[in-house]
Design an enzyme around this catalytic site. Structure first.
Site, short mmCIF file in Angstrom:
data_model
loop_
_atom_site.label_atom_id
_atom_site.label_comp_id
_atom_site.label_asym_id
_atom_site.label_seq_id
_atom_site.Cartn_x
_atom_site.Cartn_y
_atom_site.Cartn_z
N LYS A 37 -0.74 1.35 -17.55
CA LYS A 37 -0.07 0.48 -16.59
C LYS A 37 -0.68 0.67 -15.20
O LYS A 37 -1.43 1.62 -14.97
CB LYS A 37 1.43 0.79 -16.55
CG LYS A 37 1.78 2.21 -16.12
CD LYS A 37 3.27 2.46 -16.19
CE LYS A 37 3.59 3.90 -15.78
NZ LYS A 37 5.05 4.15 -15.79
N ARG A 135 18.07 5.51 -15.96
CA ARG A 135 17.38 4.33 -15.44
C ARG A 135 17.71 3.15 -16.34
O ARG A 135 18.58 2.36 -16.02
CB ARG A 135 15.87 4.62 -15.35
CG ARG A 135 15.11 3.64 -14.50
CD ARG A 135 13.73 4.17 -14.14
NE ARG A 135 12.90 4.48 -15.29
CZ ARG A 135 11.65 4.96 -15.19
NH1 ARG A 135 11.14 5.20 -13.99
NH2 ARG A 135 10.94 5.22 -16.27
N TYR A 271 -7.16 0.51 16.76
CA TYR A 271 -5.87 0.00 17.22
C TYR A 271 -5.00 1.10 17.85
O TYR A 271 -5.00 2.25 17.40
CB TYR A 271 -5.08 -0.59 16.05
CG TYR A 271 -5.59 -1.91 15.52
CD1 TYR A 271 -5.60 -3.04 16.32
CD2 TYR A 271 -6.06 -2.02 14.22
CE1 TYR A 271 -6.06 -4.26 15.84
CE2 TYR A 271 -6.52 -3.23 13.72
CZ TYR A 271 -6.52 -4.35 14.53
OH TYR A 271 -6.97 -5.55 14.05
N MET A 319 -6.65 -2.55 8.37
CA MET A 319 -6.42 -3.18 7.08
C MET A 319 -7.67 -3.15 6.21
O MET A 319 -7.58 -2.91 4.99
CB MET A 319 -5.96 -4.63 7.26
CG MET A 319 -5.68 -5.33 5.93
SD MET A 319 -5.08 -7.02 6.10
CE MET A 319 -3.37 -6.73 6.57
#
Length: 377
Positions: A37, A135, A271, A319
């Site tokens: 996964k 869960r 930044y 980013m």
């Protein structure tokens, strides 16, 4: 040829080694479900699955329908279980692609069965039992036995498996994990006493495999679900220190220096004025940022490896880009930088990065973006 100057490097020999480590621990006649996964925890689900299947995996485990469909398009004959919740609206796609679903309620089982019967097919399902994770799942009690009987009677379902999930098997004291297995085993015995059997019975994740295979808690299990250990990490630092099984690093995050700038004393880098040059500073710019999975919080907090030298990551991670300080570092534009990976190159590994961020390596590697190419060596 790389499309970007940043990438994830994956050591395929280490993937094979770690799968062999699983085989050396679980019973010889056991089946193995490789958990792939989250893009195989950042490694790349297609290539990782291909390797695990070559090494003897019998099943693949994912969390979502999209993950399952991607794998099914490459491995159409391989059984794939969606370990996470599947909405009722996914029923047709599950059935049409011969995928296996996790279920934990009679209501959903009835919907899935009705959909399958309309297609004149049967959907494979695994029943989830909640033994202490709290869960998802059915409680291991008499009421659930009656529900399971009704689910098994549905003509559109093939109930091929039953499983639980261990929440704390990586703890030093195994009381909770053993209590979970005690509850699961007792429930399996109650079901067996009523002639209710399952092709697959599973509970052990990586932590269970690494720490609980020496007892008899796994006496009813015939399928094992390794995840994080396949990718070279122990479920906890405590297990890393005490576990005799050797796992090998699989994944490294790398980038090239795309520009070197000389910035005068008294300037701010990036930044938000988070790094001030108190001397003339050589700054290397990397085409890698937090959208790629390099956490923004790592700015001014880690050192990266460049030509077997350590250089500080400075300023806030942007980013798509970040900065390294190259004063007293032998480096040129185009040189490779290891953000984390193999410690033989002096870099931090993902578990050290995770510890710095007060998280776990699962998060550090599984959040590596798909926009980063995977380079397999």
């Amino acid at each position: 040829m790389l499309k970007r100057a940043s990438f994830v490097e994956v050591n395929t020999a280490s993937l094979r080694h770690n799968f062999s480590a699983v085989k050396s621990i679980v019973p010889k006649d056991a089946h193995i479900m490789a958990v792939v996964k989250a893009n195989a925890y950042g490694v790349g689900a297609i290539k990782a699955s291909e390797i695990f299947l070559q090494e003897g995996a019998h099943y693949l485990g994912v969390a979502t329908l999209d993950e399952a469909l991607e794998l099914h398009s490459h491995f159409s004959k391989t059984p794939i279980l969606i370990l996470g919740y599947s909405p009722n609206s996914n029923a047709s796609m599950l059935i049409d692609n011969d995928l296996s679903a996790m279920i934990f309620s009679l209501e959903q089982a009835e919907v899935f069965s009705q959909t399958a019967l309309k297609s004149q097919k049967r959907l494979k399902v695994h029943l989830k039992i909640d033994t202490g994770m709290h869960r998802l799942g059915l409680e291991p009690n008499f009421k659930s036995i009656e529900i399971i009987k009704k689910i098994r009677a549905l003509k559109g379902l093939e109930v091929e498996g039953i499983f639980t999930h261990l929440s704390n098997a990586d703890a030093k004291i195994k009381t909770h994990a053993k209590n979970q297995m005690k509850a699961f085993n007792a429930f399996l015995e109650q079901l067996s006493n009523q002639k209710i059997e399952f092709q697959y019975r599973h509970a052990y994740n990586s932590a269970g495999i690494l720490s609980l295979c020496n007892g008899n808690e796994n006496r009813f299990l015939n399928l094992y679900r390794p995840g994080i250990m396949l990718y070279g990490f122990y479920p906890s630092n405590g297990m890393k220190e005490t576990c005799p099984t050797i796992l090998k690093n699989v994944i490294s995050l790398k980038a090239q220096i795309v520009q070197i700038r000389s910035v005068k004393k008294g300037e701010f880098i990036g930044y938000g004025e988070h790094f001030y040059t108190n001397e003339e500073t050589l700054v290397g710019v990397l085409a890698l940022g937090y959208a790629d999975g390099l956490m923004r919080a790592l700015g001014n907090r880690i050192q990266v490896a460049i030509n077997n030298q350590l250089a500080p990551l400075i300023g806030k991670v942007c980013m798509d880009q970040c900065f390294v300080k190259l004063n007293n570092i032998q480096a040129k534009e185009g040189d490779e930088v290891i953000l984390f990976g193999d410690k033989s190159a002096k870099a931090n590994d993902a578990s050290e990065i995770a510890a710095l961020l007060n998280t776990i390596p699962y998060e550090t590697i599984s959040t590596l973006s798909k926009r980063l190419e995977r380079v397999y060596i």
